[in-house]
Design an enzyme around this catalytic site. Sequence first.
Site, PDB file in Angstrom:
ATOM      1  N   GLU A  15       0.843  -1.195   0.000  1.00 12.34           N
ATOM      2  CA  GLU A  15       0.000   0.000   0.000  1.00 12.34           C
ATOM      3  C   GLU A  15       0.875   1.240   0.000  1.00 12.34           C
ATOM      4  O   GLU A  15       0.633   2.173   0.779  1.00 12.34           O
ATOM      5  CB  GLU A  15      -0.926  -0.001   1.233  1.00 12.34           C
ATOM      6  CG  GLU A  15      -1.662  -1.319   1.403  1.00 12.34           C
ATOM      7  CD  GLU A  15      -2.659  -1.332   2.570  1.00 12.34           C
ATOM      8  OE1 GLU A  15      -3.714  -1.945   2.400  1.00 12.34           O
ATOM      9  OE2 GLU A  15      -2.377  -0.732   3.616  1.00 12.34           O
TER      10      GLU A  15
ATOM     11  N   CYS B 219     -10.705   1.965   7.293  1.00  8.28           N
ATOM     12  CA  CYS B 219     -10.031   3.228   7.604  1.00  8.28           C
ATOM     13  C   CYS B 219     -10.518   4.359   6.717  1.00  8.28           C
ATOM     14  O   CYS B 219     -10.660   5.493   7.168  1.00  8.28           O
ATOM     15  CB  CYS B 219      -8.511   3.078   7.504  1.00  8.28           C
ATOM     16  SG  CYS B 219      -7.925   2.548   5.919  1.00  8.28           S
TER      17      CYS B 219
END
Lengths: 649, 649
Positions: free
Chosen positions: B328, B412
Amino acid sequence: MPAGPRATAESLPLGDVEIDDEFWNARLETNREVTIAHQYEQLQENGCLENFRRVVDGETGGFEGPMFIDSDAYKWLEAASYVLACDDDPDLEERIQEVIDLIAAAQAEDGYLNTYFMLEEPERRWENLSIMHELYCAGHLIEAAVAQNNTTGSEDLLDVASGFADLIDRQFGPDADSGVPGHQEIELALIKLYRVTDEERYLDLAEYFVDARGQDPSPLADELANIDQIAGAEFVHHGERSADVARKHFLVDHEYDGSYAQDHRPIREQETIEGHAVRATYYYTAVASLLQERADNELFEAVTRLWENMTTKRMYVTGGVGSEHEHEGFTEDYDLPNQTAYAETCAAIGSIFWNRRLFELTGDAAHAELIERTLYNGFLAGIGVSGDRFFYVNPLETMGDHHRKEWFYVACCPPNAARLLASLGRYLYARSDAENALYVNQFVGSDVATELDGETISFTQSTNYPWEGETTIEFTHEDPVAFDLRVRVPEWADDVDTTVNGEPIEADHDNRYISIKRSWTAGDQFRLTFSHPVDVLTAHPKVREIAGRVALRRGPLVYCVEAVDHSVPVEHLALPASAAVEAKYDADLLDGLTVLTADGRASDPDKWAELLYRPRDDVEENDVAITAIPYFAWDNREPGAMTVWLQPA
Amino acid sequence: MPAGPRATAESLPLGDVEIDDEFWNARLETNREVTIAHQYEQLQENGCLENFRRVVDGETGGFEGPMFIDSDAYKWLEAASYVLACDDDPDLEERIQEVIDLIAAAQAEDGYLNTYFMLEEPERRWENLSIMHELYCAGHLIEAAVAQNNTTGSEDLLDVASGFADLIDRQFGPDADSGVPGHQEIELALIKLYRVTDEERYLDLAEYFVDARGQDPSPLADELANIDQIAGAEFVHHGERSADVARKHFLVDHEYDGSYAQDHRPIREQETIEGHAVRATYYYTAVASLLQERADNELFEAVTRLWENMTTKRMYVTGGVGSEHEHEGFTEDYDLPNQTAYAETCAAIGSIFWNRRLFELTGDAAHAELIERTLYNGFLAGIGVSGDRFFYVNPLETMGDHHRKEWFYVACCPPNAARLLASLGRYLYARSDAENALYVNQFVGSDVATELDGETISFTQSTNYPWEGETTIEFTHEDPVAFDLRVRVPEWADDVDTTVNGEPIEADHDNRYISIKRSWTAGDQFRLTFSHPVDVLTAHPKVREIAGRVALRRGPLVYCVEAVDHSVPVEHLALPASAAVEAKYDADLLDGLTVLTADGRASDPDKWAELLYRPRDDVEENDVAITAIPYFAWDNREPGAMTVWLQPA
């Protein structure tokens, strides 16, 4: 090596073709004098021959090298045997005989032969086909034996190979154990063995291995379920436990996925070409050979479908195949990254093998054309000019950190390249007795003496290919022979002119062959000329990385630009649509190359220094001279960045 | 929330800015009415609040969700508190109080608060900072508490947060245990806590965590060496043991490599931005905040260097960051693939956080400009028009298989987007008492009432941005106040015109600010207009995937093409250099969008069907109408392929 009875044509035997060609002579000489000699030294030094000696001496343990190191010796024997088909070399003959004697002495009484298992785990043969390469090595032994027999008529190595093949035939098959090799090779080898021995059981066994693959449940899946306990599990390969290597290749999310070795579904149901590219091409080589022996429409449709998938969606412009490193293999349609291309030299070779069988099977010039493209680009780039440095991986673009190496721990590519070069004569011509036709598939200067439908014919081909689009075939046999001379015309060629004995001949070539049926005799001369244009190639828009970009091709050669020839970084170079590209032969450059030059454009690297994006209108471009050399010749001068695909402008 | 004393400017407090804007009103209302309400339901359903209840009830075991699920509640609280800064909502207030009471009740006597450890491994606090997110959750608790306190003045949650921060301060630091959080967040939170409490120890602890990272030996490396035995090892996250997750992120070839969490070297020695993009941007947000408090030239140079590396070599044209999925995160300079882009919505948010601190620190308009770019593109694309569907990942090109989802297991992004939207008012303006200046950084309609150097000022900004390049600021305070009005002019703007009370004013904007020093009072009107051109952007030639390709940008908005608007596949679309691009507002399209149209070209997909490469001269192109919509609005109609970067033609 004849083709099978259902083939349209068979390649000429290697001994019938003596290459004498401006482009290839030096390369073949280097292959003989440097590469094959160098490989023999490697066999001595890397433990390969020592493993056989230890077996002969009855020792245990002490195996050296990767698990398939035996195949290095077999590939060397095969290449060296091909050399002897055209050249006398008593020293080489002697060396070959010594290696054959060593191998024969190492063979077990029951025919078994694999130095890893004989030294390390003698009681655990055949437990681990997925990763330990027993059947793969057996296949290379058979190929070497067949090559040796074809060249010399000697049966020494053929007896060894047959003995091992008989053992394998007793071990595996419909009435014995189920088994599938983790790396295809034995299938194509068994068909070769069948052709020299006429023993139908070898063909049956090849067919068994072809169709056993991809079945559910897969014998390989059973091995993987138990991979930590079976033979070879603890063998350390490339610093990893071989069980972990097998797991990495054959498991996806902890589930068996055989696509790495084309074991995901039966070939008849395969729609796309998947997995490890060398495994795939070797497999389909065997399938095409099998189809030359036994009619099987479903199998033919499958192999045709897979070829079309590869050539229209999964192949680099160089003929290279295999888009990614992790599995050394195919990925998805149109996924053809340049810098991270794998395009293994061995996969190019495998594609050439496969296409030769497909050509023999169908007589379709498309296969000869793809052999040409792959030979002059994706394959030839693998070998440095000096002949003793090799690429395993062939990117189409690099920032400057990719260079040929002397040898590899996994030394499949150099000996594979050597055996292809040493047998190049086999890829040039084919004959069909049924159609009374001689095919000229490649333009390579050579002296040929062969038989066609019982008649003796001989001729010399003279050409300046690939630099010029012309070739001359002059016959030399005294007794006239009537036959159909079929000469391939490349797909990109225009302005095709044909003469026989100086007289223009009208001949269509819709099927990509000029066909001239007449009686040919000594002094008859056929001459073909065609344009040799520079094509500015573009790629299918779905190949996103090169969408809109262009590559230069002249004749069969794909070109690239290297840093050494340019004052700006190669990624800045752009070729305007209006640019005229000039071709000029430079005899001093890397033993002689035709170089392409064009007036290009380039944005100033300094002005980009602190910018990532900016309006196109703000980008000032300057004139810059673009110099392109054939892709095969890159990385033979000062190391640096290279790209095949240029920006448009 | 004031900036620190070394800042050039401080953002206006949230309560001083009430947004009333054509473009944003509906989005903020959806955020309040749909997203934040939806998130509360998720807290009820996904186990987040239940975990707290179980702790309150003294239960053991039964923890639900990912290890950092506590932070969902905290982020929701933070977002909901921001909503209350501008709007009265007694129901929401009550709901907030209930959650705060629950959290307060769950806190241990010594201040500790983390439902995973309290329920599952109460004796093993702080053993596994690398992956178990204890300090990360603490940071979000602190941010929520500060937001709550700023909005309401209530100290309920602030007491909880301070209690926990004090415990952490006793646990870690130069005179206590060494520790580095595996995911940054607490650093920036502690600085916020310092600013509301004036307790210097929180600032010291933040500075400790900033500088402890990247030291050799790393406390995280010690954890990794023992990862299978420490707390949380067996916790199953996303179907994987968390020990295996940690290993995947922090080990390269079995060796510790902290770059995933920017723990590979001290920040002062970091040359390039590396690793997980959210971790990186949160980290550098804290660093920029710290520099507002304490002078540190070396640290300033480091954070500036990292910002430059990101913005000039590692950022998508949308402002999105993080090129790859596995980590990521960031990869290499110029590695910006489109289809496999990660460009996480949270990383765009992190970049906005970071740039707000950098702007405050330096007063440099470049940071405000990047906030604008990221806000309108890389961030806003993450939220569907309906407000309850989200992208976690924001590719710049897709073949049609990427769509927003309602929620995520790792949730998130949605609450992070909610807290940014709810606090958008904080990003529009800043003030400098020392320079007696008011900065207008973003063109968003709003009513502002604030203090500048002890004087009260108020004004209304009215604009049709981002569709038009114009804004009007009309002051409303009765007593005249002399100050410097600094209004940002976008880097791409031309034809800048400025009037005060209808009279043209000459004002340079070399530093990207129009500056007008005068006395302002009710009825005074400042008006700025500038061109709103369509720019055809091109990328640095080293970004190989888009070399030569073009993207459309109008004003701050990057555009894209979607399959739904085109009769040929989007990858076939090409924009000629000569094409005129028209902009037209369509009030009916997705609540109103300015659409771009151009006469494009496209090769016939059918003619490419069985070809992978062909001469450019053979490719027939047809006229085709190109329709582009803002990138933020994609995937809100019929699902299909999309691309930002078009072929040139």
